[in-house]
Every structure is written in structure tokens, then in C-alpha cells.
Design a protein around this motif. Structure first.
Motif, mmCIF file in Angstrom:
data_model
loop_
_atom_site.group_PDB
_atom_site.id
_atom_site.type_symbol
_atom_site.label_atom_id
_atom_site.label_comp_id
_atom_site.label_asym_id
_atom_site.label_seq_id
_atom_site.Cartn_x
_atom_site.Cartn_y
_atom_site.Cartn_z
ATOM 1 N N PHE A 113 0.794 -1.369 0.049
ATOM 2 C CA PHE A 113 -0.009 -0.003 -0.053
ATOM 3 C C PHE A 113 0.851 1.212 0.191
ATOM 4 N N GLY A 114 1.976 1.154 -0.483
ATOM 5 C CA GLY A 114 2.797 2.213 -0.388
ATOM 6 C C GLY A 114 3.729 2.970 0.740
ATOM 7 N N VAL A 115 3.685 1.992 1.795
ATOM 8 C CA VAL A 115 4.422 2.206 3.251
ATOM 9 C C VAL A 115 5.838 1.694 3.133
ATOM 10 N N MET A 116 6.635 2.189 3.929
ATOM 11 C CA MET A 116 7.792 1.642 4.110
ATOM 12 C C MET A 116 8.200 1.724 5.665
ATOM 13 N N ASN A 117 8.815 0.690 6.261
ATOM 14 C CA ASN A 117 9.256 0.614 7.537
ATOM 15 C C ASN A 117 10.449 1.405 7.547
ATOM 16 N N THR A 118 10.653 2.177 8.911
ATOM 17 C CA THR A 118 11.916 2.915 9.050
ATOM 18 C C THR A 118 12.040 2.858 10.504
ATOM 19 N N GLY A 119 13.434 3.060 10.997
ATOM 20 C CA GLY A 119 13.625 3.088 12.240
ATOM 21 C C GLY A 119 13.959 4.627 12.745
ATOM 22 N N ASP A 120 13.770 5.531 11.769
ATOM 23 C CA ASP A 120 14.451 6.990 12.180
ATOM 24 C C ASP A 120 13.037 7.732 12.188
ATOM 25 N N PRO A 121 12.963 8.194 13.507
ATOM 26 C CA PRO A 121 11.839 9.179 13.686
ATOM 27 C C PRO A 121 11.980 10.706 12.651
ATOM 28 N N LEU A 122 13.087 10.873 12.325
ATOM 29 C CA LEU A 122 13.312 12.144 11.730
ATOM 30 C C LEU A 122 12.626 12.009 10.068
ATOM 31 N N GLN A 123 12.645 10.771 9.628
ATOM 32 C CA GLN A 123 12.145 10.410 8.333
ATOM 33 C C GLN A 123 10.612 9.919 8.178
ATOM 34 N N ALA A 124 10.142 9.892 9.540
ATOM 35 C CA ALA A 124 8.648 8.699 9.603
ATOM 36 C C ALA A 124 7.701 9.763 9.415
ATOM 37 N N ASP A 125 6.749 9.155 8.819
ATOM 38 C CA ASP A 125 5.298 9.953 8.707
ATOM 39 C C ASP A 125 4.291 9.262 9.584
ATOM 40 N N ILE A 126 4.271 8.163 9.876
ATOM 41 C CA ILE A 126 3.175 7.416 10.507
ATOM 42 C C ILE A 126 3.840 6.834 11.710
ATOM 43 N N LEU A 127 3.169 7.003 12.751
ATOM 44 C CA LEU A 127 3.835 6.611 14.009
ATOM 45 C C LEU A 127 2.782 5.376 14.577
ATOM 46 N N LEU A 128 3.370 4.016 14.510
ATOM 47 C CA LEU A 128 2.763 3.038 15.031
ATOM 48 C C LEU A 128 2.948 2.643 16.709
ATOM 49 N N ILE A 129 2.067 2.918 17.416
ATOM 50 C CA ILE A 129 2.365 2.692 18.864
ATOM 51 C C ILE A 129 1.691 1.363 19.387
ATOM 52 N N THR A 130 2.635 0.502 19.949
ATOM 53 C CA THR A 130 1.707 -0.521 20.489
ATOM 54 C C THR A 130 2.134 -0.511 22.152
ATOM 55 N N GLY A 131 1.254 -0.996 22.969
ATOM 56 C CA GLY A 131 1.368 -0.944 24.496
ATOM 57 C C GLY A 131 0.829 0.332 24.972
ATOM 58 N N GLY A 132 0.767 0.120 26.400
ATOM 59 C CA GLY A 132 0.270 1.453 27.096
ATOM 60 C C GLY A 132 1.576 2.357 27.239
ATOM 61 N N ILE A 133 1.133 3.391 27.961
ATOM 62 C CA ILE A 133 2.178 4.373 28.250
ATOM 63 C C ILE A 133 2.503 4.176 29.560
ATOM 64 N N ASN A 134 3.771 4.116 30.190
ATOM 65 C CA ASN A 134 4.205 4.119 31.421
ATOM 66 C C ASN A 134 5.294 5.241 31.894
ATOM 67 N N THR A 135 5.585 5.372 33.055
ATOM 68 C CA THR A 135 6.299 6.447 33.464
ATOM 69 C C THR A 135 7.711 6.634 32.607
ATOM 70 N N GLN A 136 8.143 5.328 32.445
ATOM 71 C CA GLN A 136 9.644 5.341 31.647
ATOM 72 C C GLN A 136 9.549 5.821 30.334
ATOM 73 N N ASN A 137 8.490 5.385 29.591
ATOM 74 C CA ASN A 137 8.683 5.610 28.138
ATOM 75 C C ASN A 137 7.660 6.778 27.918
ATOM 76 N N ARG A 138 7.356 7.456 28.898
ATOM 77 C CA ARG A 138 6.359 8.706 28.486
ATOM 78 C C ARG A 138 7.113 9.755 27.630
ATOM 79 N N ASP A 139 8.010 10.141 28.031
ATOM 80 C CA ASP A 139 8.938 11.229 27.537
ATOM 81 C C ASP A 139 9.507 10.739 26.016
#
Ligand code: SF4
Lengths: 375, 159
Positions: B38-64
Motif C-alpha cells: 500500500f505504499g508504506v515503508m518501515n523505517t527506524g528513524d523518527p526524523l524521516q517517519a510520517d506515521i507512528l505506530l504505537i503498541t502497548g500502553g504508556i508508562n512512566t519510563q517511556n512517556r517522554d
């Protein structure tokens, strides 16, 4: 002119002798999960590795105070999405021991079948990640393609691809009908054929061999001292496999722990590959010897009172479940010790004196499962 | 530029997921499900990313960490929460270290349900995200064009 040269040489030398610290993770391309390791390096060589964990800590064990012991099984399963069935099974068996009940034989066989399917898919997943780690993207896709067949079986028999929720205290809630058992046999035969082709690449390919063999060696002695578990220990010649302790239907099946003697990354890969074949063999035995029985679970009455330690062999090694009940619906304490936690000291040891470029691969070889470790 | 279809890049971050949704996200990128068609590509670099997929809830460590990842992504951006953990906190909602779903810290556009979310559902979420991204980038382009036109006109008005 000469003075300049000597000065430059001197600065070079002092740079050479310097140590620096490189952070590895928490977000790193070889791992889908966040783990953080500080690497103290000199030139290219790692002198020390200091792990820090806690990025996916949820505080799952504390839910024991908020959910009753029947509900907690669903929480226990969600400790980890890869070996989820075995987490549920370990917890259920621990509570069953507290109650002192025997579960029906067919339920024990069913649990074993699901556990072995889980082991197969976990190892295939790992083999794929390893292939990706040394740059064989195609091989990664092939491993995951084969893994989908196992996932299809899991979905057909339980309704869930990864999280089954078929355990209950006292047995299981679903049966596998005859035609599905036949389908399992047919599918695992296909997996076996296809994996044999891939095994050749993993074991005989020149590039893979030169990348894996001789790196990250753990001796038998070190494994004993550091208390490693699972394939990491078995690859160094320590034959410890908790399935021998005889839970589930394992006492009725014939198998020997898979071991290797070299203790390097290559041996660990070899062990896991052979374990997939072992699981296929165990599945055949279990399906062949499973008795026909209507009962799938023994009803439990009352609340658990007492405590028990249950040891289960997960794909990554020995996991320990501790439950303590005081006659109330909520357990007083629920504790899990996971195999990755046991293997972390081993990892730090094997990272010493390796090249920086091998670090990603070596972290993979212990098959880290961070969400189990941090719960 | 307005008529060009974009090929957004995906960034996957594992909040505090149990791995179940994680590996389903990975599985939906492998050829069996192949979200890349569908025209997407996986990347590891946030500076070049357009869509953020988040799995899992937010905890105090990863909030920031999640906040920072979101900030680092260039505009326009789309956030997809995968799995009930990322949507609401899921089974771990009552744990002491879970603050809730991903929308506690970043604006979530698309919620993918399921525990674990199935690859089919994840792909559906990705397709919706791609459409939303297209829409947003067109708006973004129009805005930039308008601003440029306004910028050109301004000195003339003064002179
Ligand atoms: S939604 Fe379920 S499978 Fe996904 S991360 Fe949460 S507990 Fe795991």
C-alpha cells in the motif's frame, strides 16, 4: 616539521588508549523491543557491557491483588505475546498444585501440543530475526513465512493467533477435534520439509558460518556460574531442560534435551534449529498417544491456600512461577522469574572482548524477551 | 505537488506492549501480509517517519520517549494506536505503572482494536492512516502555498 609529526603521533596515541561509552538502544533496529546496554569500548573492542532495564515495566504482578485467581490467568498469559501459552500454563499448573488436584490426561496432552506449537513459532521467529541480524533479509522472510503455518494451526485450534486463552485452572476449555489433529500432522510435515532447506543455509552457508562461529563463546563453567538457562545453557553443553521434570504430558513422551558443545553463537543457532525438529517429533508423539476423553477440566472448589514453585521450560529457557494464596480469592503473591533475566549475566559476559559490530548479533543470540523480563 | 500520492514511512515504537502486538506489526510487514504494497515503508528513524505506530500502553519510563519521538517527526504526521493496550491501557490498565493508552501523551488518530491486534486489522489501520496522511499533506501544501503567496504580496503592498 618533525615536531609537528611527533605531536600528531602523540595525540593519536592518547586517542587510541581512550575508552568511550556507547549506548546501545533503547530503540535499535535489530530488536523490536526496547533494551538498553551501555558499552564501554576501547577502539573497536567491548570491555564491559552494563544493561539497564525498565522500559516496558508494567507492574503486572501487582494485578494479583486486584484480580481473582481465575482472572489472573489472562493476565499471566499477557506477560509475553510470544510464549503466551506457556505463561498461562505455568501459572495454571502452579495454582493446580496449590489446590492439589490432578487434571485430566487429555488436558495435559492438549497443553503439551499447544506448548510445542508455541515453541516452534517462537524459534522460527527468532531464526528470522537472526537472519535479519546478519543481513539475510530473504532468509528472514522465509522463516516468517514458515512460521505463519504454525500460527494458522494455533488459530484453527484456539481462535487466537498469539494469545490463546484456552487454559483454565484445572485443565483447558477447548478440545482439538480429530480432523484438526490430522491437519496439524499434515502442516508440521510441510514445515519440516521446508525448514530442512533453510537449515542448510543456516548451518552450511560460508558467510553465516564465518559470522557466527567463534563469537560470543560461553564455556560450560561460565554457564554454571552465571546460571544461564535454556538454549544458551544447552549450547554450552549443559543439558538442562525443565520438560524433564515432568509437567504436562512430557513424562509420557520420549525425548532428550538438545545440546551442543561449542558454546558460541553458531551452536546456539544450531540448538534452536534442532529444537524445532524436536518439537515436531514431540507433536507427532503427543498426537499419537493422546487418549480419547470427554473431560477436559477438573472443577476446583474454594480458594487457593498454600504456595508453590512451578518450573516450566519456555522457548527461551526455564521460567519459574511462584504463587501464594491465603484462602482468599485474590492471591497474596504472584511472581515470575523469566529466562531472559537468567541469561542477562551470560550476555554481559559474552559481550566482553568482542567487536562492536558483533554486539547486535550477540544480543540476539540469547533471544531476549524484554517484556517478560520487565513484566 | 498537490496531485502527487505520497508514500509515507512507518515508525514502530513498542511502548509497554507484551510483544503480541509488536510481532503482529512485524508480521503485517512481512510478505505474507505485506503492508508495503500500500505504499508504506518501515523505517527506524523518527526524523524521516510520517506515521507512528504505537503498541502497548504508556508508562512512566517511556512517556517522554514517545513524546520526543512524536516531536521529532516532520509535519504532517499521523499516529496509529495498535492493540487495546495502546488504545486504553487494556488488561494492564490497573497496574501501578501504566498511565493509560497512547492518547495520554500524543494525539492518536486511528485506533486499532484487538488483543493481539490481527494483521488484517493492523493493515486496515495503516490504509486509513495513509489516506489521512494524504489529506493532511494536501492541506499542509495548500497552507505553505498560501503563506508563500502572502509573503510575496507583502513587500509589494508596502512599497
Ligand atoms: S493488546 Fe494484548 S497482545 Fe497487544 S500488547 Fe496489549 S496485552 Fe499484548
Amino acid at each position: 616539521m618533525d615536531r609537528e609529526k611527533t605531536e600528531r603521533l602523540e595525540t593519536n596515541r592518547s586517542i587510541e588508549g581512550k575508552r568511550s561509552v556507547i549506548p546501545f538502544g533503547p530503540q535499535h533496529p535489530v530488536l523490536p523491543e526496547p533494551i538498553h546496554i551501555d558499552l564501554v569500548i576501547e577502539d573497536e573492542t567491548v570491555l564491559e557491557a552494563i544493561p539497564s532495564v525498565g522500559f516496558i515495566h508494567r507492574g503486572l504482578e501487582s494485578l494479583a491483588a486486584k484480580r481473582d485467581f481465575n482472572q489472573l490467568i489472562y493476565v499471566a498469559e499477557r506477560t509475553c505475546g510470544i510464549c503466551s501459552f506457556q505463561h498461562g500454563m505455568g501459572y495454571a499448573e502452579a495454582v493446580e498444585h496449590v489446590f492439589g488436584i490432578e487434571i485430566p490426561i487429555r488436558a495435559r496432552f492438549l497443553r503439551t501440543i499447544w506448548a510445542e506449537l508455541g515453541r516452534m513459532h517462537s524459534h522460527l521467529l527468532w531464526l528470522g530475526l537472526l537472519a535479519d541480524g546478519f543481513g539475510y533479509e530473504n532468509l528472514f522472510y522465509q522463516c516468517w513465512r514458515i512460521r505463519e503455518k504454525v500460527l494458522d494451526l494455533q488459530e484453527a485450534t484456539t481462535g487466537g493467533r498469539l494469545i490463546f486463552s484456552v487454559n483454565c485452572i484445572g485443565g483447558v476449555i477447548k478440545d482439538i477435534p480429530e480432523e484438526l489433529l490430522k491437519k496439524i500432522l499434515a502442516s508440521i510435515a510441510e514445515v519440516e520439509e521446508e525448514l530442512k532447506v533453510l537449515q542448510k543455509t543456516f548451518m552450511e552457508d560460508y558467510t553465516v558460518r564465518s559470522r557466527l562461529s567463534g563469537v560470543g563463546i560461553l564455556t560450560r563453567q561460565q554457564v554454571h556460574e552465571l546460571g544461564c538457562a535454556g538454549p544458551v545453557a544447552r549450547a554450552s553443553g549443559v543439558s538442562c531442560d525443565m520438560r524433564i521434570t515432568g509437567y504436562g504430558a512430557y513424562p509420557e513422551l520420549d525425548f532428550e534435551p538438545v545440546t551442543a558443545s561449542e558454546g558460541d553463537a553458531y551452536a546456539r543457532c544450531d540448538c534452536r534449529l534442532r529444537e524445532v525438529f524436536q518439537s515436531i517429533d514431540l507433536l507427532r508423539q503427543a498426537i499419537g498417544r493422546m487418549p480419547a476423553e470427554k473431560d477436559l477440566s477438573t472443577p476446583v472448589k474454594g480458594n487457593p491456600e498454600g504456595e508453590y514453585f512451578m518450573r516450566v521450560e519456555q522457548p527461551r529457557g526455564e521460567a519459574v512461577y511462584y504463587v501464594k494464596g491465603t484462602g482468599k480469592p485474590m492471591l497474596e503473591r504472584f511472581r515470575i522469574r523469566t529466562p531472559t533475566f537468567a541469561n542477562l549475566p551470560g550476555l554481559c559476559e559474552m559481550l566482553k572482548n568482542t567487536k562492536l559490530s558483533d554486539v547486535g548479533l550477540l544480543v540476539l543470540t540469547i533471544d531476549p524477551c524484554v517484556s517478560c523480563t520487565e513484566r | 505537488m498537490a496531485n502527487i500520492k505520497r508514500s509515507p514511512w512507518l515508525l514502530h515504537y513498542d511502548g509497554s506492549s507484551c510483544n503480541g502486538c509488536d510481532i503482529e506489526v512485524l508480521a503485517s510487514l512481512t510478505p505474507v501480509y505485506d503492508a508495503e504494497r500500500f505504499g508504506v515503508m518501515n523505517t527506524g528513524d523518527p526524523l524521516q517517519a510520517d506515521i507512528l505506530l504505537i503498541t502497548g500502553g504508556i508508562n512512566t519510563q517511556n512517556r517522554d520517549v514517545v513524546k520526543q519521538l512524536y516531536k521529532q517527526m516532520p509535519r504532517p504526521k499521523v499516529v496509529v494506536a495498535v492493540g487495546v493496550c495502546a488504545c486504553t491501557g487494556g488488561v494492564f490498565k490497573d497496574c501501578y505503572n501504566i498511565l493509560g493508552g497512547a492518547d495520554e501523551v500524543v494525539p492518536v488518530d486511528i485506533y486499532v482494536p484487538g488483543c493481539a491486534a490481527r494483521p488484517q486489522a493492523i493493515i486496515d489501520g495503516i490504509i486509513q492512516a495513509v489516506e489521512l496522511f494524504q489529506q493532511r499533506s494536501e492541506e499542509h501544501d495548500r497552507l505553505v502555498r498560501d503563506m508563500k503567496a502572502w509573503g510575496k504580496r507583502k513587500p509589494k503592498a508596502e512599497s
